[in-house]
Design an enzyme around this catalytic site. Structure first.
Site, PDB file in Angstrom:
ATOM      1  N   ASP A 283      46.474  38.775  41.209  1.00  0.00           N
ATOM      2  CA  ASP A 283      46.763  37.899  42.458  1.00  0.00           C
ATOM      3  C   ASP A 283      48.039  36.927  42.555  1.00  0.00           C
ATOM      4  OD1 ASP A 283      44.333  38.857  43.441  1.00  0.00           O
ATOM      5  OD2 ASP A 283      43.210  37.245  42.271  1.00  0.00           O
TER       6      ASP A 283
ATOM      7  N   LYS B  52      51.780  40.245  44.222  1.00  0.00           N
ATOM      8  CA  LYS B  52      52.440  41.672  44.110  1.00  0.00           C
ATOM      9  C   LYS B  52      52.490  42.344  45.448  1.00  0.00           C
ATOM     10  CE  LYS B  52      48.992  42.818  41.367  1.00  0.00           C
ATOM     11  NZ  LYS B  52      48.462  41.260  41.245  1.00  0.00           N
TER      12      LYS B  52
ATOM     13  N   GLY C 132      43.501  43.454  45.702  1.00  0.00           N
ATOM     14  CA  GLY C 132      43.282  42.668  46.949  1.00  0.00           C
ATOM     15  C   GLY C 132      44.677  42.361  47.325  1.00  0.00           C
ATOM     16  N   HIS C 133      45.496  42.897  47.985  1.00  0.00           N
ATOM     17  CA  HIS C 133      46.964  42.125  48.250  1.00  0.00           C
ATOM     18  C   HIS C 133      47.085  41.829  49.653  1.00  0.00           C
ATOM     19  CE1 HIS C 133      47.455  44.453  44.426  1.00  0.00           C
ATOM     20  NE2 HIS C 133      47.420  45.686  45.061  1.00  0.00           N
TER      21      HIS C 133
ATOM     22  N   GLN D 194      46.078  44.685  39.714  1.00  0.00           N
ATOM     23  CA  GLN D 194      45.609  44.139  38.530  1.00  0.00           C
ATOM     24  C   GLN D 194      46.707  43.110  37.932  1.00  0.00           C
ATOM     25  OE1 GLN D 194      43.616  47.180  38.976  1.00  0.00           O
ATOM     26  NE2 GLN D 194      42.703  45.820  40.432  1.00  0.00           N
TER      27      GLN D 194
HETATM   28  P1  GDP Z   1      48.314  40.314  44.729  1.00  0.00           P
HETATM   29  O1  GDP Z   1      46.964  40.874  44.629  1.00  0.00           O
HETATM   30  O2  GDP Z   1      49.257  40.117  43.692  1.00  0.00           O
HETATM   31  O3  GDP Z   1      48.931  41.324  45.833  1.00  0.00           O
HETATM   32  O4  GDP Z   1      48.375  38.940  45.462  1.00  0.00           O
HETATM   33  P2  GDP Z   1      47.116  38.286  46.625  1.00  0.00           P
HETATM   34  O5  GDP Z   1      47.704  38.751  47.813  1.00  0.00           O
HETATM   35  O6  GDP Z   1      45.781  38.764  45.998  1.00  0.00           O
HETATM   36  O7  GDP Z   1      47.480  36.713  46.325  1.00  0.00           O
HETATM   37  C1  GDP Z   1      48.478  36.320  46.601  1.00  0.00           C
HETATM   38  C2  GDP Z   1      48.428  35.265  47.768  1.00  0.00           C
HETATM   39  O8  GDP Z   1      49.619  34.503  47.875  1.00  0.00           O
HETATM   40  C3  GDP Z   1      48.476  35.943  49.120  1.00  0.00           C
HETATM   41  O9  GDP Z   1      47.674  35.445  50.145  1.00  0.00           O
HETATM   42  C4  GDP Z   1      49.877  35.956  49.517  1.00  0.00           C
HETATM   43  O10 GDP Z   1      50.293  35.918  50.793  1.00  0.00           O
HETATM   44  C5  GDP Z   1      50.546  34.440  48.861  1.00  0.00           C
HETATM   45  N1  GDP Z   1      51.680  34.335  48.760  1.00  0.00           N
HETATM   46  C6  GDP Z   1      52.626  35.237  48.048  1.00  0.00           C
HETATM   47  N2  GDP Z   1      53.713  34.735  47.653  1.00  0.00           N
HETATM   48  C7  GDP Z   1      53.553  33.408  48.014  1.00  0.00           C
HETATM   49  C8  GDP Z   1      54.816  32.040  47.908  1.00  0.00           C
HETATM   50  O11 GDP Z   1      55.474  32.251  47.285  1.00  0.00           O
HETATM   51  N3  GDP Z   1      53.897  31.128  48.429  1.00  0.00           N
HETATM   52  C9  GDP Z   1      53.043  30.733  49.016  1.00  0.00           C
HETATM   53  N4  GDP Z   1      52.373  29.752  49.416  1.00  0.00           N
HETATM   54  N5  GDP Z   1      51.798  31.851  49.387  1.00  0.00           N
HETATM   55  C10 GDP Z   1      52.338  33.010  48.590  1.00  0.00           C
HETATM   56  P1  IMO Z   2      44.816  42.282  42.175  1.00  0.00           P
HETATM   57  O1  IMO Z   2      45.507  43.736  42.264  1.00  0.00           O
HETATM   58  C1  IMO Z   2      42.048  39.303  40.361  1.00  0.00           C
HETATM   59  C2  IMO Z   2      39.049  41.063  37.728  1.00  0.00           C
HETATM   60  C3  IMO Z   2      37.544  40.908  38.324  1.00  0.00           C
HETATM   61  C4  IMO Z   2      36.757  40.863  36.783  1.00  0.00           C
HETATM   62  C5  IMO Z   2      37.760  42.076  35.941  1.00  0.00           C
HETATM   63  C6  IMO Z   2      36.773  43.547  36.187  1.00  0.00           C
HETATM   64  O2  IMO Z   2      44.459  41.817  43.338  1.00  0.00           O
HETATM   65  O3  IMO Z   2      45.680  41.330  41.494  1.00  0.00           O
HETATM   66  P2  IMO Z   2      36.561  45.519  37.911  1.00  0.00           P
HETATM   67  O4  IMO Z   2      35.930  45.158  39.135  1.00  0.00           O
HETATM   68  O5  IMO Z   2      38.101  45.689  37.924  1.00  0.00           O
HETATM   69  O6  IMO Z   2      35.845  45.976  36.750  1.00  0.00           O
HETATM   70  O7  IMO Z   2      36.691  43.662  37.404  1.00  0.00           O
HETATM   71  O8  IMO Z   2      39.079  42.234  36.774  1.00  0.00           O
HETATM   72  N1  IMO Z   2      39.788  41.659  38.755  1.00  0.00           N
HETATM   73  C7  IMO Z   2      40.997  41.129  39.469  1.00  0.00           C
HETATM   74  N2  IMO Z   2      41.082  39.631  39.391  1.00  0.00           N
HETATM   75  N3  IMO Z   2      42.856  40.265  40.956  1.00  0.00           N
HETATM   76  C8  IMO Z   2      42.582  41.669  41.064  1.00  0.00           C
HETATM   77  O9  IMO Z   2      43.383  42.601  41.552  1.00  0.00           O
HETATM   78  C9  IMO Z   2      41.452  42.189  40.242  1.00  0.00           C
HETATM   79  N4  IMO Z   2      40.966  43.438  39.901  1.00  0.00           N
HETATM   80  C10 IMO Z   2      40.072  43.117  39.006  1.00  0.00           C
HETATM   81  O10 IMO Z   2      37.487  39.709  38.719  1.00  0.00           O
HETATM   82  O11 IMO Z   2      36.849  39.627  35.954  1.00  0.00           O
HETATM   83 MG    MG Z   3      44.911  40.144  44.692  1.00  0.00          MG
END
Ligand code: GDP
Ligand code: IMO
Ligand code: MG
Length: 432
Positions: free
Chosen positions: A13, A16, A40-41, A227
């Protein structure tokens, strides 16, 4: 050429999805190489009607860029029902998904593995991993155990039935005798998987051949990791990890692109750290500061909605990520979230039973005992969301970024100051 890997440097998270989206118009192919719908992106795209927010799980984030070929590589595990519902949701919002291709060698998540994931977690009780419950771990375990179901298997009903029977022979013993559950019927599973054949058929191809030919033709391929490094099954905080290789090495095995063809590795790191699920987290905050990071940074899971655990930036982990991934450039995200603190602590090393560790401790026991050694950096009060160049940042935010770069083992290429596509400061080119 070139092929670039983009991976998470912390526990996921990091942003990416946004970083991939940012590179979208510089790349021809975006490949998801590991994981499944545990990811979850969130990507926020500006439109004339205001910002549009997309949450992607199984599809590569590059699917939102017109003209890019999105690829689900062989290293991914696919829940076919989720794949098609995600495709349908994007189509209903006007996104063109017609270029999507899927590897014939990717594994399918059969329904019994979603059951196994949840049942095993419940059975583990306080030793649970805190998985996303999507069947990811059991499906990768089946792959290694050579009882997995691959995408190509659904095109041969006889083979499919044999494989499902073979897997259920073992699983039903476990489900009934160990976990006290009802046995799962082979026909039900086979029918569910066959139900996806017609929609899968036109998507499936030899993605390794496709991608290597594209590189031969001078195209640019972005390999997008789900991840993150600390969740990698080999290099993360095992056993509190996911079940795939989320590090840059996984980009090769999960796509069929050789290490000699990878030209750069971009690591995405948040200006602080978050983690979902169980497991050690040295800089975790259990106080009001942690709650404030969670609220200001909207740190709630995109996939499960769980509150993310939050803590200060950990440079030991950044250096470790730089090392195991061969990082050529970091994207630092969410700097804007740190506005308003008088001082911002940064973890520069750990103390383990009175001994200072500048690098990741070797053993799980030591990492569980690691206490952060903090350096205090002066904070800032200015809103950063309008900054578009490094010079637009207030001096203390500039010093914060510079100090993190010194500590993190690779150059910083961009800094995020908001969720939107344009809310970014570019420091050096990410590709080329
Ligand atoms: P990922 O799994 O690595 O793709 O990241 P997620 O989407 O799960 O979580 C990142 C969150 O941060 C998302 O809600 C993005 O919209 C938000 N985000 C990304 N870059 C920035 C930033 O520079 N500032 C802020 N405030 N939010 C950001
Ligand atoms: P993104 O791509 C954050 C964590 C789960 C758990 C562990 C194992 O959005 O960064 P799983 O269901 O993969 O066997 O769970 O990994 N986990 C993540 N945490 N971001 C993710 O994906 C994750 N995908 C799995 O919370 O601790
Ligand atoms: Mg994510």
């Amino acid at each position: 050429m070139p092929a670039i890997a983009l991976i998470g440097a912390q526990w996921g998270d990091e942003g990416k999805g946004k970083a991939t989206d940012l590179l979208g118009d510089q790349v021809d192919y975006v490949v998801k190489f590991n994981g499944g719908n545990n990811a979850g992106h969130t990507v926020v795209i500006p439109t004339p009607d205001g910002p549009q927010k997309y949450a992607l799980h199984l599809l590569p984030s590059g699917i939102l860029t017109p003209g890019v070929v999105p690829v689900i590589g062989n290293g991914v595990v696919i829940d076919a029902a989720v794949l098609f519902s995600e495709i349908d949701a994007l189509v209903s919002r006007g996104v063109d998904v017609s270029r999507l291709v899927v590897s014939a060698n990717a594994h399918l998540i059969p329904p019994y593995n979603r059951t196994m994931d949840k049942v095993v977690e419940r059975f583990l009780g306080n030793r649970r991993i805190g998985t996303t419950g999507r069947g990811i771990g059991p499906t990768y375990a089946d792959k290694m155990n050579r009882i997995g179901i691959r995408v190509q298997d659904v095109f041969d009903e006889k083979i499919l039935r044999q494989k499902v029977e073979g897997a259920l022979d073992q699983k039903n013993h476990l489900l009934v005798k160990v976990y006290n559950r009802r046995a799962i019927d082979v026909d039900v599973v086979v029918d569910e998987l066959l139900g996806h054949v017609e929609r899968l058929r036109p998507l499936v191809t030899d993605t390794t051949l496709l991608l290597n030919t594209a590189l031969d033709d001078g195209r640019t391929v972005l390999l997008e990791g789900g991840q993150a490094t600390m969740l990698d099954v080999d290099h993360g905080t095992y056993p509190f990890v996911t079940s795939s290789n989320a590090t840059s090495g996984g980009a090769c095995t999960g796509s069929g692109i050789a290490p000699t063809r990878i030209d750069g590795v971009i690591a995405v790191a948040k200006a602080y750290v978050s983690r979902v699920g169980e497991g050690p987290f040295p800089t975790e905050l259990h106080d009001d500061d942690g709650e404030r990071l969670r609220q200001v940074g909207h740190e709630f899971g995109t996939t499960t909605g769980r509150p993310r655990r939050c803590g200060w930036y950990d440079a030991v982990i950044a250096r470790y990520s730089a090392r195991v991934n061969g990082v050529t450039g970091f994207v630092l995200t969410k700097l804007d979230v740190l506005t308003g603190w008088e001082q911002v602590p940064v973890c520069v090393a750990y103390e383990v039973d009175g001994v200072r560790h500048d690098e990741m401790p070797m053993t799980q026991t030591d990492f569980h005992h690691a206490r952060p050694v903090f350096e205090m950096l002066p904070g800032w009060d200015e809103d950063l969301s309008k900054a578009r160049s490094f010079d637009d940042l207030p001096p203390n935010a500039q010093s914060y970024v510079r100090r993190l770069e010194e500590l993190s083992g690779a150059p910083f290429a961009a800094v995020g100051v908001g969720p939107g596509r344009d809310e970014i400061i570019s420091l050096r080119p990410l590709i080329g």
